[in-house]
Design an enzyme around this catalytic site. Structure first.
Site, PDB file in Angstrom:
ATOM      1  N   GLU B 172      -5.076 -22.590 -24.312  1.00  0.00           N
ATOM      2  CA  GLU B 172      -4.335 -23.213 -23.210  1.00  0.00           C
ATOM      3  C   GLU B 172      -4.730 -22.685 -21.828  1.00  0.00           C
ATOM      4  O   GLU B 172      -4.999 -23.482 -20.925  1.00  0.00           O
ATOM      5  CB  GLU B 172      -2.829 -23.080 -23.462  1.00  0.00           C
ATOM      6  N   ASP B 194      -0.255 -17.824 -17.993  1.00  0.00           N
ATOM      7  CA  ASP B 194       0.332 -18.981 -18.668  1.00  0.00           C
ATOM      8  C   ASP B 194       1.615 -18.569 -19.378  1.00  0.00           C
ATOM      9  O   ASP B 194       1.590 -17.974 -20.455  1.00  0.00           O
ATOM     10  CB  ASP B 194      -0.703 -19.549 -19.660  1.00  0.00           C
TER      11      ASP B 194
END
Lengths: 255, 632
Positions: B172, B194
């Site tokens: 991600e 993140d």
């Protein structure tokens, strides 16, 4: 060579290009076809060969990085996601070889270790073997502490132990921490000087390599340089561990 | 190249699907026009599955017929999710065997986490197919960078169940970097922070003329907005219990109503200085409470602080100081919290980028990666992602110690070759245990798989040379092959992935590996000392049988026996120094014996006798990889 099945033809072509390119020093065509870009099957080559390099220990890291990026742009599986399964597998194999080779060669210690392995030095088994050999021959295990450091290491271990005891008792001793910091600085210095030795060792090795190409380096000389490199690595690893121990000890008390 | 490849962000809280339109990645909205599909799956009264927004009301009305945050259960065993389930109203199937993939009740039926994720994927796929008016079968799916092999495999399985060919799993934070890097033709060092609904990742990348090279990553697969919600929920439920004398902790519907209320409050507190929690209770009473941003920040500070250690470790692994990070990118809904931004800014001394919607940036990046794989877009034809493996891969060696063979932060695909041999004459099987994690002992790492190498031609012990090649592919998933080199035979491998055989959570492994480094080292030293003790004891037993033994004087023999006894007494203790010192004593006491044995060995070899019979001993004969020299 009458077999003309597609796979056979392919492997012949790749063998040829592989050989041709190793001799001219460029490995490009051994990895992928220079006209259509197709990845070639992985062949067992050592990491130096993979990059088309001689077994020199001094390396142009910027050039290595450029090569790594350039080869990645040809070999990485992401660029072959639409290919046939077999070619995808080749790309996976090649690109893992590339990554393994780059990871090893870019790191000065990993590179030196790797070269020594290629020269038949069994670093893996060295410590195990030292124990076994000592047992078999009945002699004491070869002492790895560099003799000139014995005293300092002894003192250091005492101090680390003391620091731990202090911590358990909730006491703090700024002097002790200060002394440990001094050890740390001194080990760092030693590390730096060992690194200098290592670079000198590289120089020797590379010089030898040039000589051996003209056929003047003897096996004896070669052995001497190898032994020297092994000794430097052993000492370096020992000092590195000491630095780590001091760091851990100091970090544990939040210093 | 005609079929579109889509990019999917399969998130803990929300999922999205995106694709590359011309040179720009865009998110495909659902039928309701909304980009975010809540990762909630419900079964209605007619046993029809419902996904997304429409499923959310089931959480509050019939909470046993809806599942959310299933990502936290992906690739995990029963033992792994025990703690998790305290906070989630899920009921596990009661007939689970240890090591089996877990199954969760949804209404009367049970489903595995990949199946539930597949419902979400199917919904996204439908949205895209409606949008394109064409079938969609190929996808790139994102996973937290810190996902392990089992979690990645489970995600890939979910894709397959949903009828998608998963061309690539992308991390991600890396995907986010791709989305940001698309129009910024820049070179330099970038950090991606993140912080999502259920997971936290930090990745540090080097950008170089379109190459996105990840140099270090770290994280916690169980740290996210959910943890913040759970803190607030606990407070609200406690207060309801105290003030209204009403214990609603077991009432799934009320808990979900509380959950919804605290999430709304949490979101409001990112823009307002204070807000009010209001919950209607089944008794008709109303729970009301004012929360200021200050109170909120104090409350969640410990959760936020847990993101700092992975950041520092990633910097250390990358060999960088915080000042050397040139850009910081924020990803994930939890980075909307102002306090999170403050912390990140303070750590990296940089104002982080927030230009792209933190909820969408991962899906956009997945679309970019899909375009790279498709190879047909101008916009991405110079881009290439070089990602890394977040966790070290190792093999269990003698005494339960892990020999690491691929270190964390190695660029993938990465491979390693190890050699094994047999310990018993005629042995045809060798068992190998592969683990992932940073701890020193196998019991503290995540067990990935046990391999059984079969079909080794019968040979004397130690003679077969079995080459095992472990390869981590570009998805971060392990592949294994093996070959017996003396006979050239390909050894058969049966792979048994192990879910939850060791129940340590991967991220706690890392954190613990720092806390327990000392303890680990000690345990390791004890094990090594014991192994060494066994070696010398075996050698001594052999020595007693050798002709050399009779050449010793009675007092020498007695002394050796005493030393042997002393070693036996301390050998099973936990003080490795005592074991070592007893070994040294015995070692010295047997010097002459060893010398005599060497002499006899030479003599008997000359007589044509096999060395084998007088061998001084090879040490313990269990199969073990050849240990690596540590030069770290």
């Amino acid at each position: 060579m009458t077999d003309t099945s597609p796979t056979a033809a392919l492997s012949i072509v790749s063998d040829k290009s592989t050989n041709a390119c190793w001799s001219c020093g460029s490995m490009r065509a051994a990895h992928f076809c220079q006209s259509c870009g197709t990845v070639q099957p992985a062949t067992p080559v050592d990491y130096f060969q993979f990059f088309g390099l001689d077994r020199n220990l001094q390396l142009d890291l910027a050039a290595l990085e450029r090569d790594f990026y350039a080869l990645s742009r040809k070999l990485h599986p992401d660029l072959h996601a639409g290919d046939a399964d077999e070619q995808q597998q080749w790309s996976l194999e090649k690109s893992s070889q590339l990554n393994d080779a780059y990871r090893t060669l870019k790191d000065p210690i990993a590179r030196t270790e790797y070269l020594l392995r290629l020269q038949g030095v069994d670093l893996d088994e060295q410590s195990t073997n030292a124990t076994e050999a000592a047992r078999a021959s009945g002699t004491a295990k070869k002492q790895v502490v560099p003799p000139d450091m014995l005293e300092e290491v002894f003192e250091l271990n005492m101090q680390i132990e003391e620091l731990r005891m202090n911590q358990k008792m909730g006491a703090s001793d700024p002097d002790l921490i200060c002394q440990l910091e001094e050890h740390k600085a001194s080990f760092r210095q030693r590390l730096a000087s060992v690194d200098k030795e290592l670079q000198a060792g590289w120089l020797q090795w590379d010089g030898l390599l040039t000589h051996s190409q003209s056929g003047t380096a003897s096996d004896e000389e070669r052995k001497k340089v190898i032994d020297r490199l092994v000794d430097i690595l052993n000492r370096r690893s020992y000092i590195r561990n000491l630095v780590r121990d001091v760091n851990d000890a100091l970090e544990a008390v939040g210093a | 190249m005609s079929e579109r490849i889509v990019g999917i962000d399969l998130g803990t809280t929300n999922s999205l699907i995106a694709f590359m339109e011309g040179g720009t990645p865009v998110v495909i909205p659902g039928e309701d026009g909304v980009n975010l599909v809540p990762s909630v799956v419900a079964l209605d009264a007619a046993n029809q599955t419902i996904v997304g927004n429409a499923a959310r009301k089931f959480l509050i009305e019939t909470s046993d017929r809806a599942i959310y945050s299933v990502k936290r259960l992906m690739g995990r065993g029963v033992e792994d999710v025990h703690d998790e389930l305290k906070f989630f109203p899920f009921r596990l199937a009661s007939d689970l065997d240890p090591g089996e993939v877990i199954r969760i009740h949804l209404g009367e039926k049970t489903f595995t986490p990949p199946e539930i994720s597949a419902y979400i994927l199917r919904q996204l796929k439908r949205n895209a197919e409606r949008y394109f008016a064409a079938p969609v079968t190929k996808a790139v799916i994102t996973v937290p960078a810190y996902f392990n092999d089992a979690q990645r495999q489970a995600t890939k399985d979910a894709g397959r169940i949903a009828g998608l060919e998963v061309l690539r799993l992308v991390n991600e934070p890396t995907a986010a970097a791709l989305a940001y890097g698309l129009d910024k033709k820049k070179n330099g060092i970038v950090a991606v922070y993140d912080f999502g609904g259920g997971t936290f990742d930090i990745s540090i990348l080097k950008l170089h003329d379109g190459i996105f090279e990840v140099i270090a990553t770290n994280g916690d697969t169980h740290l996210g907005g959910d943890d913040i919600d759970n803190l607030l929920i606990t407070i609200a439920l406690d207060e309801i219990a105290n003030e209204h004398r009403l214990d609603v902790r077991r009432n799934g519907e009320v808990v979900q109503a509380v959950r919804k209320a605290v999430i709304d409050a949490k979101i409001l507190l990112s823009s307002e200085p204070s807000t009010k929690l209001e919950i209607e209770l089944p008794s008709g009473q109303r729970y009301q409470r004012e929360i200021t941003r200050e109170q909120f920040e104090t409350l969640i500070e410990p959760v936020l602080q847990r993101t700092m250690a992975p950041c520092k470790q990633a910097l250390k692994d990358a060999g960088l100081e915080a000042d050397q990070i040139e850009e910081v990118v924020l990803v994930g809904g939890s980075t909307r919290i102002p306090r999170v931004r403050q912390l990140v800014e303070k750590l990296f001394h940089r104002v982080p980028h927030t230009e792209l919607n933190p909820d969408e940036v991962v899906a956009l990046g997945a679309a970019v990666q899909a375009s790279i794989l498709g190879g047909s877009s101008e916009a991405t034809n110079n881009m290439l992602l070089l990602d890394i493996t977040p966790l070290s891969l190792g093999i269990e060696a003698l005494g339960g110690v892990v020999a690491k063979i691929i270190h964390r932060n190695s660029t993938i695909p990465a491979s390693a070759t190890e050699h094994f041999t047999t310990g018993i004459d005629g042995q045809t099987n060798v068992a190998i245990h592969v683990l992932q994690g940073e701890r020193e002992l196998a019991k503290d790492c995540r067990s990935l798989a046990r391999f059984d190498l079969r079909g080794i031609p019968p040979m004397p012990a130690g003679l077969p040379r079995i080459e095992v090649r472990l390869l981590i592919d570009a998805n971060g998933i392990l592949q294994v092959s093996a070959r017996e080199q003396r006979s050239g035979k390909e050894a058969q491998i049966s792979v048994q992935p192990s879910y939850g055989l060791t129940d340590d959570q991967v991220e706690t492994m890392i954190l613990e590996s720092f806390d327990y480094a000392e303890q680990d080292l000690e345990q390791r030293q004890v094990i090594e000392a014991r192994n060494e003790a066994d070696t010398i004891l075996v050698a001594l037993a052999k020595g007693r049988k050798s002709p050399a033994w009779s050449a010793l004087t009675e007092s020498e023999k007695r002394e050796i026996a005493e030393q042997e006894q002393a070693l036996l007494e301390v050998k099973d203790g936990t003080d490795y120094k005592k074991i070592r010192s007893a070994i040294d004593t015995l070692n010295q006491g047997t010097t002459r014996l060893a010398e005599l044995m060497m002499d006899t060995a030479v003599t008997s070899a000359l007589k044509g006798q096999s060395m084998e019979t007088v061998n001084v001993g090879q040490g313990p004969t269990a199969p073990h990889p050849i240990g690596k020299a540590e030069f770290e």
